[in-house]
Write an enzyme that holds these catalytic residues in place. Structure first.
Site, PDB file in Angstrom:
ATOM      1  N   ARG A  10     -37.238   0.468  -2.639  1.00  0.00           N
ATOM      2  CA  ARG A  10     -35.904   0.283  -2.793  1.00  0.00           C
ATOM      3  C   ARG A  10     -34.944   0.600  -1.421  1.00  0.00           C
ATOM      4  O   ARG A  10     -35.208   1.825  -0.832  1.00  0.00           O
ATOM      5  CB  ARG A  10     -35.108   1.111  -3.761  1.00  0.00           C
ATOM      6  CG  ARG A  10     -33.644   0.899  -3.896  1.00  0.00           C
ATOM      7  CD  ARG A  10     -32.925   1.566  -5.143  1.00  0.00           C
ATOM      8  NE  ARG A  10     -31.431   1.145  -4.688  1.00  0.00           N
ATOM      9  CZ  ARG A  10     -30.580   2.163  -5.062  1.00  0.00           C
ATOM     10  NH1 ARG A  10     -30.933   3.231  -5.732  1.00  0.00           N
ATOM     11  NH2 ARG A  10     -29.272   1.874  -4.875  1.00  0.00           N
ATOM     12  N   HIS A  56     -24.303   0.383  -0.420  1.00  0.00           N
ATOM     13  CA  HIS A  56     -24.531   1.576  -0.825  1.00  0.00           C
ATOM     14  C   HIS A  56     -23.449   2.760  -0.155  1.00  0.00           C
ATOM     15  O   HIS A  56     -23.691   3.202   0.691  1.00  0.00           O
ATOM     16  CB  HIS A  56     -26.011   2.236  -0.402  1.00  0.00           C
ATOM     17  CG  HIS A  56     -26.427   3.472  -1.029  1.00  0.00           C
ATOM     18  ND1 HIS A  56     -27.849   3.561  -1.630  1.00  0.00           N
ATOM     19  CD2 HIS A  56     -25.751   4.441  -1.532  1.00  0.00           C
ATOM     20  CE1 HIS A  56     -27.937   4.743  -1.961  1.00  0.00           C
ATOM     21  NE2 HIS A  56     -26.964   5.515  -1.951  1.00  0.00           N
ATOM     22  N   ASN A 101     -24.216   0.310  -5.400  1.00  0.00           N
ATOM     23  CA  ASN A 101     -24.933   1.482  -5.820  1.00  0.00           C
ATOM     24  C   ASN A 101     -23.832   2.500  -6.409  1.00  0.00           C
ATOM     25  O   ASN A 101     -22.798   2.586  -5.629  1.00  0.00           O
ATOM     26  CB  ASN A 101     -25.714   2.189  -4.655  1.00  0.00           C
ATOM     27  CG  ASN A 101     -26.121   3.521  -5.127  1.00  0.00           C
ATOM     28  OD1 ASN A 101     -27.111   3.430  -5.666  1.00  0.00           O
ATOM     29  ND2 ASN A 101     -25.764   4.550  -4.783  1.00  0.00           N
ATOM     30  N   GLU A 102     -23.914   2.882  -7.580  1.00  0.00           N
ATOM     31  CA  GLU A 102     -23.007   3.976  -8.136  1.00  0.00           C
ATOM     32  C   GLU A 102     -21.549   3.773  -7.865  1.00  0.00           C
ATOM     33  O   GLU A 102     -20.691   4.758  -7.155  1.00  0.00           O
ATOM     34  CB  GLU A 102     -23.599   5.198  -7.612  1.00  0.00           C
ATOM     35  CG  GLU A 102     -24.653   5.623  -8.079  1.00  0.00           C
ATOM     36  CD  GLU A 102     -25.316   7.052  -7.451  1.00  0.00           C
ATOM     37  OE1 GLU A 102     -24.500   7.576  -6.867  1.00  0.00           O
ATOM     38  OE2 GLU A 102     -26.465   7.588  -7.976  1.00  0.00           O
ATOM     39  N   ASN A 234     -29.321   5.206 -12.432  1.00  0.00           N
ATOM     40  CA  ASN A 234     -29.479   6.261 -11.541  1.00  0.00           C
ATOM     41  C   ASN A 234     -29.355   7.588 -12.369  1.00  0.00           C
ATOM     42  O   ASN A 234     -28.133   7.790 -12.903  1.00  0.00           O
ATOM     43  CB  ASN A 234     -28.771   6.432 -10.313  1.00  0.00           C
ATOM     44  CG  ASN A 234     -28.859   5.328  -9.243  1.00  0.00           C
ATOM     45  OD1 ASN A 234     -29.760   4.342  -9.484  1.00  0.00           O
ATOM     46  ND2 ASN A 234     -28.227   5.081  -8.271  1.00  0.00           N
ATOM     47  N   TYR A 236     -29.944  12.080 -13.024  1.00  0.00           N
ATOM     48  CA  TYR A 236     -30.311  13.260 -12.222  1.00  0.00           C
ATOM     49  C   TYR A 236     -30.421  14.390 -13.585  1.00  0.00           C
ATOM     50  O   TYR A 236     -31.319  15.120 -13.446  1.00  0.00           O
ATOM     51  CB  TYR A 236     -29.791  13.468 -11.177  1.00  0.00           C
ATOM     52  CG  TYR A 236     -30.110  12.509 -10.217  1.00  0.00           C
ATOM     53  CD1 TYR A 236     -30.992  12.912  -9.108  1.00  0.00           C
ATOM     54  CD2 TYR A 236     -29.329  11.449  -9.807  1.00  0.00           C
ATOM     55  CE1 TYR A 236     -31.431  12.031  -7.990  1.00  0.00           C
ATOM     56  CE2 TYR A 236     -29.532  10.694  -8.779  1.00  0.00           C
ATOM     57  CZ  TYR A 236     -30.528  10.950  -7.634  1.00  0.00           C
ATOM     58  OH  TYR A 236     -30.767  10.092  -6.886  1.00  0.00           O
ATOM     59  N   GLU A 299     -32.987   5.463  -9.380  1.00  0.00           N
ATOM     60  CA  GLU A 299     -32.974   6.891  -8.739  1.00  0.00           C
ATOM     61  C   GLU A 299     -33.214   7.859  -9.689  1.00  0.00           C
ATOM     62  O   GLU A 299     -32.691   7.899 -10.627  1.00  0.00           O
ATOM     63  CB  GLU A 299     -31.431   7.059  -8.050  1.00  0.00           C
ATOM     64  CG  GLU A 299     -31.233   6.269  -6.602  1.00  0.00           C
ATOM     65  CD  GLU A 299     -29.895   6.753  -6.343  1.00  0.00           C
ATOM     66  OE1 GLU A 299     -29.625   7.968  -6.174  1.00  0.00           O
ATOM     67  OE2 GLU A 299     -29.374   5.889  -5.273  1.00  0.00           O
ATOM     68  N   TRP A 349     -36.180   9.295  -5.963  1.00  0.00           N
ATOM     69  CA  TRP A 349     -35.253   9.628  -4.687  1.00  0.00           C
ATOM     70  C   TRP A 349     -35.471  11.089  -4.077  1.00  0.00           C
ATOM     71  O   TRP A 349     -35.428  11.961  -4.950  1.00  0.00           O
ATOM     72  CB  TRP A 349     -33.623   9.613  -5.301  1.00  0.00           C
ATOM     73  CG  TRP A 349     -33.022   9.857  -4.152  1.00  0.00           C
ATOM     74  CD1 TRP A 349     -32.330  10.947  -3.479  1.00  0.00           C
ATOM     75  CD2 TRP A 349     -32.128   8.662  -3.412  1.00  0.00           C
ATOM     76  NE1 TRP A 349     -31.499  10.667  -2.473  1.00  0.00           N
ATOM     77  CE2 TRP A 349     -31.577   9.385  -2.361  1.00  0.00           C
ATOM     78  CE3 TRP A 349     -32.183   7.363  -3.257  1.00  0.00           C
ATOM     79  CZ2 TRP A 349     -30.596   8.542  -1.376  1.00  0.00           C
ATOM     80  CZ3 TRP A 349     -31.425   6.734  -2.498  1.00  0.00           C
ATOM     81  CH2 TRP A 349     -30.784   7.289  -1.427  1.00  0.00           C
ATOM     82  N   GLU A 356     -27.588  13.081   3.095  1.00  0.00           N
ATOM     83  CA  GLU A 356     -27.196  13.214   1.894  1.00  0.00           C
ATOM     84  C   GLU A 356     -25.615  13.420   1.873  1.00  0.00           C
ATOM     85  O   GLU A 356     -25.057  14.196   1.195  1.00  0.00           O
ATOM     86  CB  GLU A 356     -27.813  14.599   1.081  1.00  0.00           C
ATOM     87  CG  GLU A 356     -29.518  14.011   0.766  1.00  0.00           C
ATOM     88  CD  GLU A 356     -29.613  13.099  -0.052  1.00  0.00           C
ATOM     89  OE1 GLU A 356     -28.527  12.953  -1.103  1.00  0.00           O
ATOM     90  OE2 GLU A 356     -30.593  12.279  -0.327  1.00  0.00           O
ATOM     91  N   TRP A 357     -25.248  12.397   2.659  1.00  0.00           N
ATOM     92  CA  TRP A 357     -23.483  12.299   2.535  1.00  0.00           C
ATOM     93  C   TRP A 357     -22.937  13.661   2.903  1.00  0.00           C
ATOM     94  O   TRP A 357     -23.248  14.060   4.012  1.00  0.00           O
ATOM     95  CB  TRP A 357     -23.149  11.819   1.014  1.00  0.00           C
ATOM     96  CG  TRP A 357     -23.926  10.488   0.694  1.00  0.00           C
ATOM     97  CD1 TRP A 357     -24.745  10.332  -0.212  1.00  0.00           C
ATOM     98  CD2 TRP A 357     -23.726   9.332   1.269  1.00  0.00           C
ATOM     99  NE1 TRP A 357     -25.487   9.182   0.019  1.00  0.00           N
ATOM    100  CE2 TRP A 357     -24.818   8.204   0.680  1.00  0.00           C
ATOM    101  CE3 TRP A 357     -22.971   8.502   2.291  1.00  0.00           C
ATOM    102  CZ2 TRP A 357     -24.949   6.839   0.986  1.00  0.00           C
ATOM    103  CZ3 TRP A 357     -23.205   7.275   2.530  1.00  0.00           C
ATOM    104  CH2 TRP A 357     -24.051   6.528   2.002  1.00  0.00           C
ATOM    105  N   PHE A 365     -34.272  15.838  -0.606  1.00  0.00           N
ATOM    106  CA  PHE A 365     -34.565  15.239  -1.550  1.00  0.00           C
ATOM    107  C   PHE A 365     -36.049  14.444  -1.383  1.00  0.00           C
ATOM    108  O   PHE A 365     -36.546  14.033  -2.403  1.00  0.00           O
ATOM    109  CB  PHE A 365     -33.772  14.105  -2.119  1.00  0.00           C
ATOM    110  CG  PHE A 365     -32.575  14.607  -3.018  1.00  0.00           C
ATOM    111  CD1 PHE A 365     -32.455  14.550  -4.173  1.00  0.00           C
ATOM    112  CD2 PHE A 365     -31.283  15.177  -2.384  1.00  0.00           C
ATOM    113  CE1 PHE A 365     -31.345  14.693  -5.165  1.00  0.00           C
ATOM    114  CE2 PHE A 365     -30.391  15.783  -3.127  1.00  0.00           C
ATOM    115  CZ  PHE A 365     -30.165  15.385  -4.501  1.00  0.00           C
TER     116      PHE A 365
END
Length: 407
Positions: A10, A56, A101-102, A234, A236, A299, A349, A356-357, A365
């Site tokens: 992806r 994204h 995405n999200e 996604n 977690y 994810e 992921w 990571e933002w 990750f």
């Protein structure tokens, strides 16, 4: 990826790399298109099937400055123009698309809480306006693809929605049970109900008047209905949920339950507690609500606590992450074998350690370690474990070596 035996990958596109000015009818950057065409051709040649995400979180800054980005309906047509360019130029290589995405993260953290770009605190009205425009842009892009490209490209489209597994704070409390279900609807159902059923969940329509949660016209409802070919999920972690009275989010989240039992082990980011049952719970919930629809876990993963401070040889022995994947994938298999969930794919992921933002480069990750100074990459034990059990024909020394690989 080929050395590890990875068969599916992806990736996300950068809107401004393809359309620098961002907006509809503005020039396309041929070098940007070539960059992605070369990448997709390389993946195809290596026997790796790409799943491509159009958006994204990197909205062109010019659109944010021009009209407030997802605060405005103007973004819908600009996104559809961008999608059209991508479908036309790259669609021959892609069988699985993700439009957004999200969107929950963009709209909740970016327009409600305000600590995620663009940093607005617009309350429930801004949050749901943002989501509304995501949904309309998605539906119009899907309509375009189905009308213009599906007959020749044969692709499938969805979003990658995000959320948690909601567990009643007090398992014997009917009110907490109702609150947990409400949290699932307000997080997952916010985006899935419109693209499956054609409208927001009745619980959301009852909770929020039109000045907070915009209404779809009858024509928009028809456009939205069944505008996904699968569900991209996604997931977690979990949260304990107690009944609450806040108007915007009528529940209270907790990391321990009524008896003081914690959710699970800490990872290297505070929001992610290791709770394998989150995966099976979320998969079962989606099947209960939307029927036996095709699902792809788009994810799932975690960063090992303190990995960024460890020397490379120690960081590569990421048994914590191996245990994470073992636990979550066992739950995925249980959801399929015991509950009949139609899972068609699973994406860890992430492949490599990355940016990571707001957390930057600290949490790792990746299943492949990246030495950020030299950019050398080393497969971690988690990569070798996944290769051995899930990727294709990786055996012997290839499945046991941490030596640097070209990825």
């Amino acid at each position: 990826m080929k050395q590890l035996g990875i068969k599916h990958y992806r990736l996300s596109l950068s809107w401004t790399r393809i359309i620098p000015d961002g907006s509809r009818d503005s020039p396309v950057n041929p070098e940007g298109v070539k960059f992605y065409r070369d990448l997709l051709e390389g993946l195809t040649t290596a026997g790796i099937q790409p799943m491509v995400t159009l958006f994204h979180w990197d909205l062109p800054q010019v659109l944010q400055d021009k009209y407030g980005g997802f605060n405005s309906s103007e973004v819908v047509d600009d996104f559809v123009y961008y999608a059209d360019v991508v479908f036309r130029e790259l669609g021959q290589y892609v069988k699985y698309w993700i439009t957004f995405n999200e969107p929950l993260v963009t709209c909740t953290l970016g327009f409600y809480e305000g600590w995620f770009p663009p940093g607005w605190r617009s309350g429930a009205a801004g949050m749901y306006r943002c989501g509304h425009h995501h949904l309309l842009a998605h539906a119009k892009a899907v309509q375009l693809y189905r009308q213009m490209y599906r007959s020749t490209q044969h692709g499938k489209l969805s979003m990658a929605a995000a959320g948690m597994w909601a567990i009643p704070f007090n398992a014997s409390s009917v009110e907490d049970q109702k609150a947990a279900e409400r949290a699932m609807i307000f997080k997952w159902g916010w985006f899935w109900d419109p693209v499956v059923f054609g409208n927001y969940a009745q619980e959301m329509l009852d909770q929020f008047p039109p000045n907070l949660l915009p209404r779809f016209t009858p024509e928009e409802q028809q456009l939205l209905m069944r505008s996904v070919d699968y569900l991209g999920i996604n997931v977690y972690t979990s949260r304990y949920i107690a009944a609450g009275s806040a108007a915007d989010m009528p529940w209270v989240e907790s990391e321990s339950n009524a008896t003081g039992h914690p959710l699970g082990q800490d990872s290297d980011v505070p929001w992610l507690k290791v709770t394998p049952e989150a995966l099976s719970g979320v998969l079962r919930w989606h099947t209960d609500r939307y029927g036996r629809i095709e699902i792809r876990v788009t994810e799932n993963g975690c960063p090992v606590p303190g990995e960024s401070t460890k020397p490379i040889p120690e960081a590569l022995e990421d048994d914590f992450k191996v245990d994470f994947y073992n636990g979550y994938l066992n739950e995925l298999c249980r959801a399929v074998s015991e509950y009949g969930v139609d899972v068609r794919g699973y994406y860890a992921w992430s492949l490599m350690d990355n940016f990571e933002w707001l957390d930057g480069y600290r949490p790792r990750f990746g299943i492949v370690y990246v030495e950020y100074e030299s950019l050398e990459r080393y497969p971690k034990r988690s990569a070798l474990w996944l290769a051995k059990h899930f990727f294709r024909s990786v055996t012997g020394q290839d499945a046991e070596s941490h030596e640097s690989v070209e990825l």
